[in-house]
Write an enzyme that holds these catalytic residues in place. Sequence first.
Site, PDB file in Angstrom:
ATOM      1  N   HIS A  94     -21.918   0.956 -48.042  1.00 55.95           N
ATOM      2  CA  HIS A  94     -21.639  -0.371 -48.578  1.00 55.95           C
ATOM      3  C   HIS A  94     -20.149  -0.718 -48.485  1.00 55.95           C
ATOM      4  O   HIS A  94     -19.782  -1.897 -48.476  1.00 55.95           O
ATOM      5  CB  HIS A  94     -22.107  -0.459 -50.029  1.00 55.95           C
ATOM      6  CG  HIS A  94     -22.785  -1.754 -50.354  1.00 55.95           C
ATOM      7  ND1 HIS A  94     -23.949  -2.159 -49.743  1.00 55.95           N
ATOM      8  CD2 HIS A  94     -22.452  -2.760 -51.204  1.00 55.95           C
ATOM      9  CE1 HIS A  94     -24.313  -3.339 -50.216  1.00 55.95           C
ATOM     10  NE2 HIS A  94     -23.410  -3.725 -51.106  1.00 55.95           N
ATOM     11  N   TYR A 149     -15.715 -11.087 -53.405  1.00 51.55           N
ATOM     12  CA  TYR A 149     -14.814 -10.623 -52.356  1.00 51.55           C
ATOM     13  C   TYR A 149     -13.456 -11.317 -52.388  1.00 51.55           C
ATOM     14  O   TYR A 149     -12.589 -11.020 -51.575  1.00 51.55           O
ATOM     15  CB  TYR A 149     -15.468 -10.830 -50.977  1.00 51.55           C
ATOM     16  CG  TYR A 149     -16.679  -9.961 -50.807  1.00 51.55           C
ATOM     17  CD1 TYR A 149     -16.542  -8.608 -50.540  1.00 51.55           C
ATOM     18  CD2 TYR A 149     -17.954 -10.482 -50.966  1.00 51.55           C
ATOM     19  CE1 TYR A 149     -17.652  -7.797 -50.422  1.00 51.55           C
ATOM     20  CE2 TYR A 149     -19.068  -9.674 -50.845  1.00 51.55           C
ATOM     21  CZ  TYR A 149     -18.911  -8.332 -50.574  1.00 51.55           C
ATOM     22  OH  TYR A 149     -20.009  -7.528 -50.461  1.00 51.55           O
ATOM     23  N   HIS A 188     -26.473 -13.396 -48.764  1.00 51.28           N
ATOM     24  CA  HIS A 188     -26.480 -13.624 -50.214  1.00 51.28           C
ATOM     25  C   HIS A 188     -27.191 -14.936 -50.519  1.00 51.28           C
ATOM     26  O   HIS A 188     -26.938 -15.949 -49.870  1.00 51.28           O
ATOM     27  CB  HIS A 188     -25.045 -13.716 -50.756  1.00 51.28           C
ATOM     28  CG  HIS A 188     -24.343 -12.401 -50.827  1.00 51.28           C
ATOM     29  ND1 HIS A 188     -22.975 -12.277 -50.867  1.00 51.28           N
ATOM     30  CD2 HIS A 188     -24.834 -11.127 -50.854  1.00 51.28           C
ATOM     31  CE1 HIS A 188     -22.651 -10.997 -50.935  1.00 51.28           C
ATOM     32  NE2 HIS A 188     -23.758 -10.284 -50.914  1.00 51.28           N
ATOM     33  N   LYS A 221     -33.139  -8.458 -48.050  1.00 52.57           N
ATOM     34  CA  LYS A 221     -33.871  -8.379 -49.317  1.00 52.57           C
ATOM     35  C   LYS A 221     -34.966  -9.437 -49.370  1.00 52.57           C
ATOM     36  O   LYS A 221     -34.770 -10.567 -48.933  1.00 52.57           O
ATOM     37  CB  LYS A 221     -32.903  -8.570 -50.484  1.00 52.57           C
ATOM     38  CG  LYS A 221     -31.972  -7.384 -50.717  1.00 52.57           C
ATOM     39  CD  LYS A 221     -31.138  -7.587 -51.965  1.00 52.57           C
ATOM     40  CE  LYS A 221     -30.283  -6.356 -52.254  1.00 52.57           C
ATOM     41  NZ  LYS A 221     -29.472  -6.538 -53.483  1.00 52.57           N
ATOM     42  N   ARG A 256     -19.550  -2.835 -45.580  1.00 50.84           N
ATOM     43  CA  ARG A 256     -19.982  -4.216 -45.831  1.00 50.84           C
ATOM     44  C   ARG A 256     -18.921  -4.976 -46.637  1.00 50.84           C
ATOM     45  O   ARG A 256     -18.597  -6.122 -46.328  1.00 50.84           O
ATOM     46  CB  ARG A 256     -21.317  -4.177 -46.573  1.00 50.84           C
ATOM     47  CG  ARG A 256     -21.926  -5.529 -46.933  1.00 50.84           C
ATOM     48  CD  ARG A 256     -23.347  -5.281 -47.438  1.00 50.84           C
ATOM     49  NE  ARG A 256     -23.900  -6.381 -48.204  1.00 50.84           N
ATOM     50  CZ  ARG A 256     -24.570  -7.409 -47.679  1.00 50.84           C
ATOM     51  NH1 ARG A 256     -24.712  -7.510 -46.371  1.00 50.84           N
ATOM     52  NH2 ARG A 256     -25.078  -8.343 -48.454  1.00 50.84           N
ATOM     53  N   ARG A 298     -26.304  -4.160 -44.934  1.00 57.81           N
ATOM     54  CA  ARG A 298     -26.683  -3.176 -45.945  1.00 57.81           C
ATOM     55  C   ARG A 298     -27.209  -1.947 -45.194  1.00 57.81           C
ATOM     56  O   ARG A 298     -27.723  -2.053 -44.076  1.00 57.81           O
ATOM     57  CB  ARG A 298     -27.779  -3.722 -46.860  1.00 57.81           C
ATOM     58  CG  ARG A 298     -27.401  -4.999 -47.602  1.00 57.81           C
ATOM     59  CD  ARG A 298     -28.588  -5.492 -48.434  1.00 57.81           C
ATOM     60  NE  ARG A 298     -28.261  -6.695 -49.204  1.00 57.81           N
ATOM     61  CZ  ARG A 298     -28.507  -7.941 -48.809  1.00 57.81           C
ATOM     62  NH1 ARG A 298     -29.096  -8.153 -47.645  1.00 57.81           N
ATOM     63  NH2 ARG A 298     -28.184  -8.969 -49.573  1.00 57.81           N
TER      64      ARG A 298
END
Length: 299
Positions: A245, A280, A271, A173, A248, A149
Site C-alpha cells: 500500500h 494525500y 475511490h 472494491k 499506492r 491495491r
Amino acid sequence: MKVWPSFLSEYKTYLKLERGLSENTIVNYVLDVEKLIQFLVENKVEVSPIDIKEEQIQYFIYTISATLNARSQTRIISGLKSFFNYLIFEGYRNTTPLELIEVPKTGRKLPDTLSVQEIDLLIGGIDLSKDEGERNRAMLETLYSCGLRVSELVSLKISDLFFEEGFIKITGKGNKQRFVPIGSSTQKYILLYKDVVRSHLVIQKGHEDTLFLNRRGRQLTRAMVFTIIKDLAVKINLSKSISPHTFRHSFATHLLENGADLRSIQMMLGHESITTTEVYMHLDRKFLSEVLNSFHPRG
C-alpha cells in the site's frame, strides 16, 4: 444462540448481492458480528439479534476497549451498525441498539510514502538473475505507476492489458471496474516478464489468464507480495516500515506534488469519495507556499 448464524447467513447474501461488496470486505463485516456473538456466548447471554439491547452492546464495547485501540473499536462499531441497519431494512427490528453509541475519536493517520529515490533503490535491489526477479520488478513498477491495491495487482489478468490504448482494466472494491493509464516503461517490464519468464511456467488450470504467477503456475497471494517488499526493504537497509500500500500512497502523493488534481487521482485510485483521496494532501508547508506563489494572482 442458534438464531444468530441464520441471520448472519442472510446478511452475507445481502452484502454480496444487494451491496455488491467484495469477498474480503464481506469477511470483515461478518467478523465484526462474530466478535459480538463470541462475547455473548462467553458471558452466557442468550439474546437474539432482534431482542438485544443497547446496554448489552455498550458492555461489549466497554470490554473490547481494554484490548483494542480506538481505530479497531471504530471498525467493529461500524460493522455492527451495518448489521443492525440491515435488520431494520429487512423489517426484523424498528430501531438499532447502536443509535446512541459514539465511536472513539481517532486521529487521522497520514499514509507513509516513499521518495522517488527510495522506490528506485527498492526496485534496484531486485535480483534479476533469478526468474522471479523479472516478475517482481514488473509487479513493483505496476504498483507504483498505476497506484493499485495489492488485491488488484495479484488478480490482474492478461486480458485486462490494453497496451495499445495505454490502459489496464482494474477490478476494485465491490467488483467495480476502472481503466487506469499505464506508462510505456511499465508496459515494457510487464511484457518482458510475460514473454520471457511467464511463458516457460507450467500454468495450473484456472490461472491461464492470471498475469503474475508463482513458481507453481498459480496466482500469487497478497501475503507473498508483502514478503517480497519487506525483504527488499531489509536488503537496502530502508528504515521505514512499508507494504504494497506504500507504493499506492506514493503514487498519489507524487502525482499531487507534481500538479495533478484530486479528481483525476480519485478516479485512478478508484475511490468512491473525494474525501478519501484528500488524505494525500499531507504536503509540507514549503511546497504549499511554492504552489501559492506560482499560481495565485497575489502570489
